[in-house]
Design a protein around this motif. Structure first.
Motif: not given
Length: 153
Positions: A3-4, A7-8, A37, A40, A44, A49
């Motif tokens: 997930a990280e 998101c990155s 942008s 996210p 994180v 997240v």
């Protein structure tokens, strides 16, 4: 972990699109894209997240959401019933008491407007019985007759 990474990647792609938009001299849109942008990436970095990922796969967390939903349904139902009845018992009693105090001992007759003649405004020499025409109730229907004549009836 995944997930990280996602998101990155979304944040980097959004910042790249914002840079291209700024290059095209659309600075307001580029600023807005950069702001979206960075969300996210901020999620994180704050750990939201991780918390969401742990919550999504936890049966206890889902049971807690179910209890919160049930609580919300019960609260909404009670408020809807309360509004339909007209408030709480205390509020209804207070309103009933205020209504009983506000009721006048005698009700006044409805006003028929400026064309309705009272005994004080009746011309001298005309009595109620000889008002404007037929019979004893001629004065009562004079304004209705005037409206009907106005509309050609």
């Amino acid at each position: 972990m995944i997930a990280e990474t996602v998101c990155s990647a979304v944040a980097v792609a959004g910042l790249g699109i914002a840079a291209v938009t700024a290059y095209r001299k659309r600075f307001l849109a580029a600023t807005r894209l950069a702001a979206y942008s960075l969300v996210p990436l901020g999620l994180v970095m704050t750990g939201v997240v991780d918390w969401l990922a742990d919550t999504a796969f936890s049966p206890t967390a889902w049971a807690g959401f179910g209890v919160l939903g049930l609580s919300w349904v019960l609260f909404s139902t009670s408020r809807a019933v309360e509004r339909r009845r007209g408030g709480t018992r205390k509020e209804r009693r207070a309103a009933r008491g205020a209504r009983q105090e506000a009721v006048a001992p005698t009700a006044s007759a409805p006003s028929l407007g400026p064309s309705a003649r009272t005994p004080a405004t009746r011309p001298a020499g005309q009595s109620r019985a000889t008002g404007s025409g037929s019979g004893s109730g001629g004065d009562d229907f004079s304004d209705i007759e005037a409206i009907l004549k106005k509309h050609g009836i």
